[in-house]
Motif scaffolding. Structure first.
Motif, mmCIF file in Angstrom:
data_model
loop_
_atom_site.group_PDB
_atom_site.id
_atom_site.type_symbol
_atom_site.label_atom_id
_atom_site.label_comp_id
_atom_site.label_asym_id
_atom_site.label_seq_id
_atom_site.Cartn_x
_atom_site.Cartn_y
_atom_site.Cartn_z
ATOM 1 N N GLY A 24 0.817 -1.195 0.000
ATOM 2 C CA GLY A 24 0.000 0.000 0.000
ATOM 3 C C GLY A 24 0.857 1.254 0.000
ATOM 4 O O GLY A 24 2.079 1.207 0.079
ATOM 5 N N GLY A 25 0.234 2.405 -0.081
ATOM 6 C CA GLY A 25 0.970 3.653 -0.092
ATOM 7 C C GLY A 25 1.573 3.926 -1.458
ATOM 8 O O GLY A 25 1.465 3.135 -2.391
ATOM 9 N N SER A 26 2.248 5.079 -1.586
ATOM 10 C CA SER A 26 2.855 5.449 -2.852
ATOM 11 C C SER A 26 4.199 4.748 -3.025
ATOM 12 O O SER A 26 4.772 4.215 -2.066
ATOM 13 C CB SER A 26 3.044 6.968 -2.918
ATOM 14 O OG SER A 26 4.072 7.367 -2.027
ATOM 15 N N TYR A 27 4.693 4.823 -4.239
ATOM 16 C CA TYR A 27 5.984 4.190 -4.541
ATOM 17 C C TYR A 27 7.092 4.814 -3.701
ATOM 18 O O TYR A 27 7.909 4.106 -3.096
ATOM 19 C CB TYR A 27 6.299 4.336 -6.031
ATOM 20 C CG TYR A 27 7.695 3.896 -6.405
ATOM 21 C CD1 TYR A 27 8.028 2.550 -6.500
ATOM 22 C CD2 TYR A 27 8.688 4.844 -6.651
ATOM 23 C CE1 TYR A 27 9.313 2.150 -6.838
ATOM 24 C CE2 TYR A 27 9.980 4.456 -6.991
ATOM 25 C CZ TYR A 27 10.285 3.107 -7.084
ATOM 26 O OH TYR A 27 11.560 2.717 -7.412
ATOM 27 N N PRO A 74 -5.811 -4.685 2.589
ATOM 28 C CA PRO A 74 -6.003 -3.316 2.100
ATOM 29 C C PRO A 74 -4.872 -2.410 2.550
ATOM 30 O O PRO A 74 -4.147 -2.701 3.479
ATOM 31 C CB PRO A 74 -7.338 -2.905 2.724
ATOM 32 C CG PRO A 74 -7.494 -3.791 3.923
ATOM 33 C CD PRO A 74 -6.872 -5.092 3.540
ATOM 34 N N ALA A 75 -4.781 -1.273 1.860
ATOM 35 C CA ALA A 75 -3.651 -0.385 2.095
ATOM 36 C C ALA A 75 -3.590 0.110 3.521
ATOM 37 O O ALA A 75 -2.517 0.277 4.085
ATOM 38 C CB ALA A 75 -3.721 0.793 1.127
ATOM 39 N N HIS A 76 -4.780 0.360 4.162
ATOM 40 C CA HIS A 76 -4.742 0.949 5.497
ATOM 41 C C HIS A 76 -4.160 -0.005 6.515
ATOM 42 O O HIS A 76 -3.848 0.391 7.626
ATOM 43 C CB HIS A 76 -6.135 1.411 5.917
ATOM 44 C CG HIS A 76 -7.130 0.292 6.042
ATOM 45 N ND1 HIS A 76 -7.206 -0.514 7.148
ATOM 46 C CD2 HIS A 76 -8.087 -0.139 5.163
ATOM 47 C CE1 HIS A 76 -8.196 -1.396 6.971
ATOM 48 N NE2 HIS A 76 -8.736 -1.183 5.775
ATOM 49 N N ALA A 77 -3.995 -1.292 6.134
ATOM 50 C CA ALA A 77 -3.413 -2.243 7.083
ATOM 51 C C ALA A 77 -1.948 -1.978 7.327
ATOM 52 O O ALA A 77 -1.381 -2.486 8.281
ATOM 53 C CB ALA A 77 -3.586 -3.672 6.572
ATOM 54 N N VAL A 78 -1.327 -1.220 6.469
ATOM 55 C CA VAL A 78 0.102 -0.988 6.646
ATOM 56 C C VAL A 78 0.415 0.436 7.069
ATOM 57 O O VAL A 78 1.572 0.825 7.135
ATOM 58 C CB VAL A 78 0.866 -1.296 5.337
ATOM 59 C CG1 VAL A 78 0.771 -2.756 5.013
ATOM 60 C CG2 VAL A 78 0.347 -0.446 4.197
ATOM 61 N N GLN A 79 -0.610 1.218 7.332
ATOM 62 C CA GLN A 79 -0.344 2.596 7.720
ATOM 63 C C GLN A 79 -0.156 2.667 9.235
ATOM 64 O O GLN A 79 -0.904 3.305 9.956
ATOM 65 C CB GLN A 79 -1.505 3.502 7.273
ATOM 66 C CG GLN A 79 -1.834 3.375 5.804
ATOM 67 C CD GLN A 79 -0.615 3.646 4.953
ATOM 68 O OE1 GLN A 79 0.070 4.624 5.189
ATOM 69 N NE2 GLN A 79 -0.355 2.788 3.981
ATOM 70 N N ASP A 80 0.793 1.955 9.731
ATOM 71 C CA ASP A 80 1.099 1.966 11.154
ATOM 72 C C ASP A 80 2.587 2.168 11.331
ATOM 73 O O ASP A 80 3.332 2.314 10.371
ATOM 74 C CB ASP A 80 0.615 0.681 11.842
ATOM 75 C CG ASP A 80 1.161 -0.562 11.159
ATOM 76 O OD1 ASP A 80 2.184 -0.439 10.441
ATOM 77 O OD2 ASP A 80 0.587 -1.637 11.367
ATOM 78 N N ALA A 81 3.021 2.149 12.549
ATOM 79 C CA ALA A 81 4.424 2.458 12.839
ATOM 80 C C ALA A 81 5.367 1.423 12.259
ATOM 81 O O ALA A 81 6.469 1.741 11.833
ATOM 82 C CB ALA A 81 4.623 2.562 14.353
#
Length: 679
Positions: free
Chosen positions: A138-141, A269-276
């Motif tokens: 997830g997230g941008s390149y 989904p991408a939000h699963a990796v938006q953590d520390a």
């Protein structure tokens, strides 16, 4: 071409590597519930590491039974394997591609290592880590580039610290075919380097997985796919605790976290990796299973987060150690090998055993000492082929014309011993050229060697442009070129011709021949009942290859020949009691003085270096030191019947690889005298 035993081993190795890679590729895509990027990681690493890659796949990643992948890959040591695989697959690909390019460009080894490092790090970071995992993370390149930079930097440093010395020391070792991408040995060294890099990088990858700054192995069960555990029938129930569709990374969220479930594509989904955790390393967005089959809850600790236990000083210390090891691995080989040389400088040379090669050894020395490559052999001759046969000239407008052609041949010196030799007209020694004082002579030399050459007419008075030294009186004769030597013979006596381009190499490999000039007046010739021209030579044959014999470390000869044969395959001169024999000793060798001795009584020395001695200057002897380039004519009288030896009085020179055969070897031959004794 298969030249050395290692070549046969490498053929087997790469066949096993191909079979292992094929198995891993098929099994990954058919039977293993894993993200595509990890599948390709194992495929590439198995291609580079052969059966060891297959072993790691089976032991650490291959799902043992349907539905058990999550539990199987949960142990930290297996997670470390997955993390290292992901690193090595990308980094090694960049390194190998760079090595091929730098070799083709002829860049020196020290630049080669720098380019390989940059290419490996760039390919691993920008392609394998950030691009190939973007849809999964997830997230941008560029966010993925930022998150992956530190763990990729540390892992790459450890890996290159293992690869660099292996590649440098083996490529610049005895067999420098390892520097040529067209050779199997190059790929063998690359494979060994990848294995060394993997071994050194594995512990730090285990540490980074434990610290949650890198992901390990993962499980991907796309809804509706063959790996979707929800589709299993009662006959094949899912393993306990694995009935959901999860992507497993060894340190993700708990089973109950909805963000850990696969989306319609089977990836979290991408939000699963938006953590520390992801922010610190581009980590996994998957669930982890304990060894008992239950998913364990793991917090996502970033750098310095108390829950993760990792502090910035710890990360900085590990990064510093990785840089230190990288510098040691990159720089230390310069203490032992010449890192300024490139693949072009050494030309795939194979050095003789025992040759001292250090950081100061130039590429020119290596090429001169190198073995003759069997791939250049154009003809093979057995013991029925004799060297030094007289070559009849043709007459063109009153000029005696001789044609000489150089080539690489396989020349037999003993029943079970052949050498790869440089030859004139397929003979060792080259053809005997015979003409008279006052003759106008033209000698056409065509070069078929894989290197340039020239011919020097040793001891003759002639125009300087015809003398033969390369780069001094003429340009070297390149492969395929013809050079005409023409002069008038103003002398008479025993002479010889030999290469004068890299003469220490080419003369030692067989480029020499006798040159007999008869006096203009027959009465000036010192005749005997029999005549024999004897040309001396030293050879170095080790481990199936022929090297130019030289009086230096690694170049000492182990075979010796008279006219291209070692005893007991040397000639036998047959004569009768009371007859005389004129022996023309020619020091056509280039490394040693040979004290030549004739049994059965003394001989009379009648000429030296082509000059006939005045009667008052002639002397009797039974041993004569024949040095490189020297010629002596002696007349020996058969006084008693029997077999009388001609041999070198350095005992080692009358052995074959230090072994005596039928009483001797090497520089030894017989005079067989029949009749009754005189007096």
């Amino acid at each position: 071409m298969l030249i050395q035993p290692i070549d046969y081993f490498l053929v087997v190795w790469f066949l096993l590597a191909g079979a292992s890679t094929l198995y891993v590729g098929i099994d990954q895509f058919r039977n293993n519930p894993e993200p595509t990027v990890m599948r390709w990681g194992f495929i590439l690493v198995t291609l580079y590491m052969g059966p060891f890659g297959l072993l790691m796949y089976v032991m650490a990643d291959k799902e043992p039974r349907p539905g058990e992948h999550e539990t199987f890959v949960a142990p930290l040591w297996r997670q470390g394997v997955g993390s290292t695989i992901h690193c090595v697959a990308g980094d090694a690909t960049g390194i190998i591609l760079a090595a091929v390019i730098t070799a083709a460009l002829g860049l020196p080894m020290w630049i080669d290592l720098i380019v390989e490092y940059v290419a490996g790090f760039a390919f691993g970071l920008f392609i394998f880590q950030s691009l190939f995992t973007k849809s999964m993370m997830g997230g941008s390149y560029w966010e993925n580039v930022r998150k992956s930079f530190v763990p990729e930097f540390i892992s790459m440093n450890f890996m290159m610290a293992g690869m660099a010395p292996v590649m440098s020391l083996l490529m610049m070792g005895r067999d420098m075919r390892a520097m040529e991408p067209t050779e199997l040995l190059f790929w063998g060294v690359m494979s060994l380097g990848v294995i060394a890099g993997f071994v050194l990088a594995y512990p730090v990858n285990v540490w980074m997985v434990a610290q949650k700054i890198k992901h390990g192995l993962m499980t991907e069960r796309r809804p509706g796919s063959r790996f979707d555990l929800g589709r299993k029938t009662d006959a094949h129930p899912p393993a306990a605790g694995h009935g959901d569709h999860t992507a497993h990374g060894g340190h993700g969220k708990s089973k109950g976290d909805a963000t850990a479930h696969a989306d319609s594509r089977g990836s979290a989904p991408a939000h699963a990796v938006q953590d520390a955790e992801s922010a610190s390393a581009g980590g996994s967005k998957a669930t982890a299973a304990s060894s008992g089959g239950e998913h364990s809850s793991a917090s996502h600790a970033g750098h310095g987060d108390a829950s993760g236990g990792l502090t910035r000083p710890q990360l900085a210390a590990m990064g510093g150690i990785s840089v230190l090891l990288l510098l040691v691995g990159m720089v230390s080989p310069a203490n032992f090998v010449n890192m300024s040389l490139s693949a072009r400088d050494v030309g795939g040379a194979i050095m003789p055993p025992g040759m001292i090669m250090d950081r100061d050894t130039p590429g020119e020395a290596m090429r001169d000492m190198a073995a003759v490559s069997p791939r250049f052999v154009t003809a093979t001759y057995g013991l029925d082929r004799r060297g030094g046969q007289e070559l009849a000239p043709r007459i063109e407008d009153g000029v005696k014309v001789f044609d000489l052609e150089t080539s690489v041949v396989r020349w037999q010196i003993l029943p079970k011993v052949s050498v790869e030799a440089f030859a004139f007209n397929g003979q060792v020694p080259g053809p005997r050229l015979r003409f008279k004082q006052g003759d106008r002579v033209r000698i056409n030399v065509t070069n078929r060697l894989p290197e340039s050459t020239t011919v020097h007419w040793h001891g003759l008075v002639l125009p300087n442009v015809m003398d033969g030294p390369a780069h001094v009186t003429q340009k070297p004769i390149e492969n395929g070129e013809l050079y005409r030597y023409e002069f008038t013979a103003v002398q008479s006596g025993t002479y010889f011709y030999h290469s004068h381009d890299h003469v220490d190499r080419q003369q030692a490999l067989g480029l020499y021949g006798a040159l007999i000039i008869e006096p203009a007046e027959a009465k000036d010739e010192l005749r005997a009942d029999h005549e024999y021209t004897l040309m001396l030579q030293e050879w170095l044959k080790r481990e199936g290859l022929t090297y130019p014999a030289m009086p230096m470390e690694g170049g000492m000869p182990n075979y010796f020949t008279i006219n291209g044969r070692a005893y007991p395959e040397t000639d036998t001169i047959r004569m009768k009691v009371g007859e005389t024999l004129k022996v023309r000793f020619i020091g056509s060798n280039s490394g040693f003085i040979h004290p030549m001795h004739i049994h059965g009584g003394p001989f009379v020395v009648v000429a030296r270096d082509g000059e006939t001695l005045a009667p008052s200057a002639r002397f009797k002897a039974d041993t004569l030191n024949v040095g490189p380039g020297q010629r002596y004519d002696v007349i020996w009288t058969a006084l008693k019947p029997g077999k009388w030896m001609i041999h070198c009085h350095i005992s080692h020179h009358t052995t074959n690889n230090n072994v005596e055969v039928r009483g001797g070897g090497g520089l030894m031959m017989h005079i067989d005298v029949e009749g009754s004794a005189v007096g």
